[in-house]
Each structure stands twice: as C-alpha cells, then as structure tokens.
Scaffold this motif. Structure first.
Motif, PDB file in Angstrom:
ATOM      1  N   ASP A   1       0.998  -0.943  -0.526  1.00  0.00           N
ATOM      2  CA  ASP A   1      -0.450  -0.117  -0.262  1.00  0.00           C
ATOM      3  C   ASP A   1       1.090   1.449  -0.084  1.00  0.00           C
ATOM      4  N   ARG A   2       1.691   0.558   0.490  1.00  0.00           N
ATOM      5  CA  ARG A   2       3.204   2.391   0.927  1.00  0.00           C
ATOM      6  C   ARG A   2       3.647   2.623  -0.979  1.00  0.00           C
ATOM      7  N   SER A   3       3.895   1.787  -1.745  1.00  0.00           N
ATOM      8  CA  SER A   3       4.152   1.969  -2.169  1.00  0.00           C
ATOM      9  C   SER A   3       2.682   2.933  -3.948  1.00  0.00           C
ATOM     10  N   ARG A   4       1.855   1.771  -3.677  1.00  0.00           N
ATOM     11  CA  ARG A   4       0.649   2.681  -4.023  1.00  0.00           C
ATOM     12  C   ARG A   4       0.189   3.996  -3.750  1.00  0.00           C
ATOM     13  N   VAL A   5       0.452   3.777  -2.884  1.00  0.00           N
ATOM     14  CA  VAL A   5      -0.178   5.294  -1.995  1.00  0.00           C
ATOM     15  C   VAL A   5       0.684   6.727  -2.756  1.00  0.00           C
ATOM     16  N   THR A   6       1.868   6.244  -2.934  1.00  0.00           N
ATOM     17  CA  THR A   6       3.020   7.133  -3.344  1.00  0.00           C
ATOM     18  C   THR A   6       2.418   7.517  -4.799  1.00  0.00           C
ATOM     19  N   GLU A   7       2.459   6.533  -5.463  1.00  0.00           N
ATOM     20  CA  GLU A   7       1.613   6.048  -6.907  1.00  0.00           C
ATOM     21  C   GLU A   7       0.789   7.215  -7.469  1.00  0.00           C
TER      22      GLU A   7
ATOM     23  N   ALA B   1       7.979  10.394   1.650  1.00  0.00           N
ATOM     24  CA  ALA B   1       7.176   9.490   3.280  1.00  0.00           C
ATOM     25  C   ALA B   1       7.585   9.128   3.863  1.00  0.00           C
ATOM     26  N   LEU B   2       7.127   9.922   4.793  1.00  0.00           N
ATOM     27  CA  LEU B   2       7.505   9.738   6.431  1.00  0.00           C
ATOM     28  C   LEU B   2       6.985   7.871   6.654  1.00  0.00           C
TER      29      LEU B   2
ATOM     30  N   ILE C   1       1.549   7.792 -15.043  1.00  0.00           N
ATOM     31  CA  ILE C   1       3.574   8.141 -14.583  1.00  0.00           C
ATOM     32  C   ILE C   1       3.931   6.278 -15.554  1.00  0.00           C
ATOM     33  N   ASP C   2       5.569   6.760 -16.122  1.00  0.00           N
ATOM     34  CA  ASP C   2       5.851   6.102 -16.991  1.00  0.00           C
ATOM     35  C   ASP C   2       7.007   5.187 -16.300  1.00  0.00           C
ATOM     36  N   ALA C   3       7.506   5.971 -15.604  1.00  0.00           N
ATOM     37  CA  ALA C   3       8.512   5.450 -14.121  1.00  0.00           C
ATOM     38  C   ALA C   3       8.783   5.480 -12.742  1.00  0.00           C
ATOM     39  N   HIS C   4       8.640   4.673 -12.193  1.00  0.00           N
ATOM     40  CA  HIS C   4       8.166   5.598 -10.445  1.00  0.00           C
ATOM     41  C   HIS C   4       9.676   4.364  -9.525  1.00  0.00           C
ATOM     42  N   VAL C   5       9.817   4.932  -8.802  1.00  0.00           N
ATOM     43  CA  VAL C   5      10.678   5.145  -7.608  1.00  0.00           C
ATOM     44  C   VAL C   5      10.876   5.129  -6.700  1.00  0.00           C
ATOM     45  N   LEU C   6      11.328   4.222  -5.502  1.00  0.00           N
ATOM     46  CA  LEU C   6      10.784   4.758  -4.363  1.00  0.00           C
ATOM     47  C   LEU C   6      12.917   4.325  -3.674  1.00  0.00           C
ATOM     48  N   VAL C   7      12.674   5.512  -2.589  1.00  0.00           N
ATOM     49  CA  VAL C   7      14.678   4.941  -2.511  1.00  0.00           C
ATOM     50  C   VAL C   7      14.233   5.163  -0.977  1.00  0.00           C
TER      51      VAL C   7
END
Length: 256
Positions: free
Chosen positions: A94-100, A114-115, A142-148
């Motif tokens: 859900d974290r990944s989905r909600v940021t998208e 995202a904290l 979104i063409d490409a998404h990254v979480l770091v």
C-alpha cells in the motif's frame, strides 16, 4: 516539520532556498479528490493510508533560478515538494501504491517524501506525463516510478545546486537519476529512465538471491544444494554487473 534520517528534513536534503520553502497542510480529501469518481478504491486507500500531508516547498524559476520547461510532450513551470506521513497500519504494498497515486493526482512532476511509521523516510519520484485522456488535464500517467530510502542516499547528492539546471524538467530528471543510484550514478550518460530500470532489476535480482541462498541452506539433497549454489553464483555475477552500470566505482556495493 517531521525530520528524515540523520536529522535532515526533505527541504534540507534538497537544499531548498528559503524562497522555495513552504509549510502548508494538505488535506487527504484534496489528495483523494481526483479518484473519487473513477477509482473510489484508490480514494479510500489514500484516506486510509495517509495520516497527514503538507507542502514543504515549491520549485519555481523565480525561487531556484532554473528556467521553466515548455515542450511538445510536457510543460514544467513548477514542482511541488510534499511530505506525507503514512499511517501505522499501512502495508508495504500500500505504501508503494499510495505514493504512485499522489504522483498521479497532479499534472506535474512531484518530489514526495513518505515518512514511515518506523521513523525512516522514503523518497518517491516519478517520470510522468499529463494524462491525454483526462479532459481536465489535471492528472498524470506514470511512465516510471522509484522509491529510495532517504537514509541511504549519499550526503549532499540531491542538493539542487548540484543537479542539471538547464530547465525544470532537466532538473527533475537529474534528481530521479541521482536518487535511483543512491546519489552515486555510474556516469553522466546514465539517463533517468535507465537508472530506474537498473534499480528495479537490481532489487529483483537481490530478492531472488536471498531466496536461492535460503533454499540452498535448507536443501537436504546434495545435488539440489549444488544446483542452488551454482544459481546463487550466477545471480551474484548478474548483480555485480547491474551495480557497475548503476553505481559509480568509488562506492562499496559488495555482495553478501
């Protein structure tokens, strides 16, 4: 303002000048509004997963002295910088989905911190374009998404004055490229979309390696153990090649 690891908040990680800094609360309803009619499940996820949100900065030509971008594919005249606190019950998926969804909810590039409930912060960036089928042209695809993880990015690497300042879109792409490589991209030739692809591939390979090593340790059949260990060696070699393509040579990315 909530702090990210190492005592730095998102504005400090980017080196935002005072003129670009903001501190305005954003309601969950505002974030969810774009999805309420066409995707109510996404609207509910935002309402459930987001504990609070605020605007902490806006990158504009007059605040960061970088020209706007106007092209056939997109126009970038400002880039909001957001901090979103995620609820304790939010799953990893859900974290990944909600940021998208936050990126999709706006018609412009967004820098999103995202904290997480454990006190760490994740930087979310997306290469996107305005939705062509959206009659209001108020959302993005979104063409490409990254979480770091923010804590593993090289200190100072995301400071705006270190990035490509040709125009606003070039600056954002360079931010994506640099963040995807944890602040140490392999070369100036590495493009943003390529950096995201390499990072995703690296994550997949490292996840597969963990599984193979675990299975090898548990295998009771010697032949099966040999096969798994051979597979692990192949994966380690692949991981090393991807790391060489993504990261600069002066960073230690040893394989365990």
């Amino acid at each position: 303002m909530t702090n990210t690891p190492h005592g730095l908040d998102g504005a400090s990680l980017l080196g935002l000048p005072e003129a670009a800094r903001q501190q305005h609360r954003i309601t969950k309803k505002m974030l969810a509004a774009q999805f309420e009619d066409q995707a109510p499940a996404d609207a509910r996820l935002i309402t459930k997963a987001v504990a609070s949100a605020q605007l902490i900065g806006i990158l504009r030509p007059e605040t960061i002295q970088v020209p706007e971008h106007r092209g056939t594919e997109r126009t970038v005249v400002d880039i909001p910088v957001l901090e979103v606190v995620l609820a304790d019950t939010t799953t990893v998926a859900d974290r990944s989905r909600v940021t998208e969804l936050v990126h999709r909810s706006m018609s412009k590039p967004v820098v999103l911190f995202a904290l997480l409930p454990d006190g760490t912060a994740t930087l979310s960036l997306a290469l996107s374009h305005v939705g062509r089928t959206d009659p209001t042209r108020s959302t993005s695809v979104i063409d490409a998404h990254v979480l770091v993880p923010a804590g593993q990015i090289e200190t100072g690497a995301l400071q705006l004055d270190r990035l490509d300042r040709t125009d606003m879109w070039a600056l954002y792409r360079d931010l994506v490229r640099t963040a995807a490589a944890d602040g140490r991209p392999a070369s100036t030739a590495l493009q943003a979309a390529e950096a995201i692809s390499l990072r995703r591939g690296l994550t997949d390979l490292e996840t597969e390696l963990i599984t193979v090593v675990r299975d090898a340790r548990r295998a009771k059949n010697q032949q099966r153990r040999i096969e798994l260990n051979t597979q692990a060696r192949t994966l380690r070699a692949q991981i090393e090649r991807v790391r060489d393509s993504l990261y600069s040579a002066d960073r230690d990315h040893g394989v365990t």
